[in-house]
Design an enzyme around this catalytic site. Structure first.
Site, mmCIF file in Angstrom:
data_model
loop_
_atom_site.group_PDB
_atom_site.id
_atom_site.type_symbol
_atom_site.label_atom_id
_atom_site.label_comp_id
_atom_site.label_asym_id
_atom_site.label_seq_id
_atom_site.Cartn_x
_atom_site.Cartn_y
_atom_site.Cartn_z
ATOM 1 N N PRO A 200 0.810 -1.233 0.000
ATOM 2 C CA PRO A 200 0.000 0.000 0.000
ATOM 3 C C PRO A 200 0.841 1.279 0.000
ATOM 4 C CG PRO A 200 -0.028 -0.976 2.178
ATOM 5 C CD PRO A 200 0.748 -1.918 1.302
ATOM 6 N N PHE B 73 1.973 5.847 4.310
ATOM 7 C CA PHE B 73 1.654 7.252 4.094
ATOM 8 C C PHE B 73 0.972 7.483 2.757
ATOM 9 C CE2 PHE B 73 5.000 7.677 7.324
ATOM 10 C CZ PHE B 73 4.258 8.370 8.255
ATOM 11 N N CYS B 74 1.049 6.513 1.862
ATOM 12 C CA CYS B 74 0.448 6.701 0.552
ATOM 13 C C CYS B 74 0.107 5.355 -0.026
ATOM 14 C CB CYS B 74 1.435 7.395 -0.381
ATOM 15 S SG CYS B 74 0.782 7.786 -2.000
ATOM 16 N N PRO B 75 -0.985 5.201 -0.706
ATOM 17 C CA PRO B 75 -2.061 6.145 -0.966
ATOM 18 C C PRO B 75 -3.051 6.282 0.189
ATOM 19 C CG PRO B 75 -1.893 4.502 -2.712
ATOM 20 C CD PRO B 75 -1.095 4.013 -1.537
#
Lengths: 379, 76
Positions: A293, B13-15
């Site tokens: 992720p 932290f992403c996405p």
């Protein structure tokens, strides 16, 4: 017996892994103790971030491509022969031409692809710039556009997460430079409740949008596009009218991943630190192909590839693990035609975009050419 | 028992957890579930709000020490 390293995919991460291993294992390759094979899908290597500049006429198409054979070290066995089935139990990969390749280490670098066909009406009603054909069509559409409502529509998942913001800022400046600033209204839509998945980038973009008069619609996940009525509708129940729709289509991974039972939608379950395919210590996964992720971006692929190179080389030469991937990502952000900023972050450090400057914009333009050194494993 | 996809977005932290959930829901069949692990308290509020708005089903939200577990079933 030579150790066989097989890399499926000749994009950015597959190429960096192949060239990096070639440099680190040069001695073993000379002795015939290691072989490196890349299975690609094209004889051309595309610098994908350059597509952003095509609609504005700010890059020549020839600058986007190199011969893949010339980008790869000549000691690498390169075949334009797409994988059709990957069997991680038998440790073999079958290809379109009917060949079968076995391996000691497998690197999955099959990447992602846009799926405008996944949303009703999107293919017919929208423009995009995530492939060359789409970028060319958008270039023509922009040149013919004399005013009206532009919707920049972002869908999840997608790669290059800052590109939607970049094209929005560039569109604003492009139309203002053509004297059409007061005739063009830009609305930016985003799937979650802010302007960017990275919260600091989302917060940073709010005053930038306000300053430029760019509208936004958050919590907007595209349900359908009606090309005749020129309307785009969200799952959340909002409908927007448009005169020109520019979409960042949803993405999937490669079909061969899903067809081989290695991951839903083509994303391979991957350990975020070792980059091993979950449950397999001879299969590595890099770039967009992972299900980690974090951003699907060129820099993610680059830093992951560097880690995989160190680990495979270390396992072969020293029989030990070298280092874990720390989640590092670095992205330039164009904030117009003449200014830019950047973010970097990893698993433990949040991003923090700085004030835009001309210097960073120039550095990004320079990197558009320096990329070819990265792909060759030199930078 | 329907199949469940796990997204471990702790510390990512992403996405971000909701963006990952939206992507994961597109990859599964109707009736299947996604479990999102998030260290971000905001996700425990944002995800149920979005799920209700779009019409999927919330299966549960649970605080597990230093993170939250949010389970969603694809309904359409």
């Amino acid at each position: 017996m030579a150790k066989k390293i097989l890399i499926v995919g000749g994009g950015l991460s597959g190429t960096i892994v192949a060239n990096g291993l070639c440099r680190q294992l040069a001695h073993q390759m000379r002795q015939g103790a290691v072989s490196i094979t890349v299975l690609g899908t094209s004889d051309k290597h595309l610098y994908q971030p350059g597509l952003l500049y095509v609609p504005f006429g700010r890059i020549r198409e020839a600058e986007l491509f190199r011969e893949q054979k010339k980008v790869l070290d000549r000691r690498i066995n390169f075949f334009i022969d797409p994988a059709t089935h990957i069997d991680v139990e038998a440790k073999t990969v079958s290809t379109q031409s009917g060949r079968s390749f076995d391996y000691d280490y497998l690197v999955l670098a099959t990447g992602s692809r846009i799926r405008p066909d996944a949303v009703p009406g999107m293919e017919e009603g929208a423009h995009w710039f995530y492939d060359l054909d789409g970028a060319r069509k958008l270039r023509d559409a922009l040149a013919a556009f004399e005013g009206g409502r532009i919707v920049v529509n972002v869908n999840a998942p997608h790669k290059c997460p800052v590109a939607p913001l970049e094209i929005t800022f560039m569109l604003d400046e492009y139309f203002k430079a053509r004297g059409l600033g007061d005739k063009v209204e830009i609305t930016y839509t985003y799937p979650i409740g802010r302007l960017h998945a990275l919260e600091p980038v989302g917060k940073w973009a709010v005053p930038e949008f306000q300053k430029l008069g760019i509208k936004s619609e958050t919590f907007f996940n595209t349900k359908a596009v009606d090309p005749k009525a020129k309307k785009i509708e969200s799952e959340e129940g909002v409908t927007l009218d448009y005169d020109l729709l520019i979409t960042i289509p949803p993405h999937n991974g490669a079909e061969v991943i899903e067809n081989s039972g290695l991951g839903k939608a083509g994303w391979v379950p991957t350990n975020p630190k070792t980059l091993h395919r979950e449950g397999s210590d001879t299969v590595f996964v890099v770039g967009d192909t992972t299900n980690i992720p974090i951003s699907k971006a060129g820099s993610t692929a680059h830093f992951e590839a560097d880690t995989v190179v160190d680990n495979i080389a270390s396992l072969i030469t020293e029989n030990r693990w070298a280092r874990d991937y720390d989640g590092k990502v670095y992205c330039f952000i164009e904030t117009g035609m003449n200014t830019g900023t950047y973010v970097w972050f990893n698993y433990t450090t949040p991003p923090n975009p700085g004030p835009p400057s001309q210097m960073i914009h120039w550095f990004k333009l320079a990197y558009n050419r320096l990329y070819w050194l990265s792909a060759r494993g030199l930078l | 028992m329907s199949e469940r996809t796990l997204i471990d977005a702790r510390g990512a932290f992403c996405p971000g957890p909701l963006m990952e959930l939206i992507a994961a829901l597109k990859a599964i069949e109707i009736g299947e579930e996604v479990e999102v692990l998030s260290s971000d308290k905001g996700s425990a509020d944002d995800i149920p709000e979005w799920v209700a708005k779009v019409g999927h089903e919330m299966v549960g939200v649970e605080e597990k020490g230093d993170h939250w577990s949010v389970v969603v079933r694809r309904a359409k």
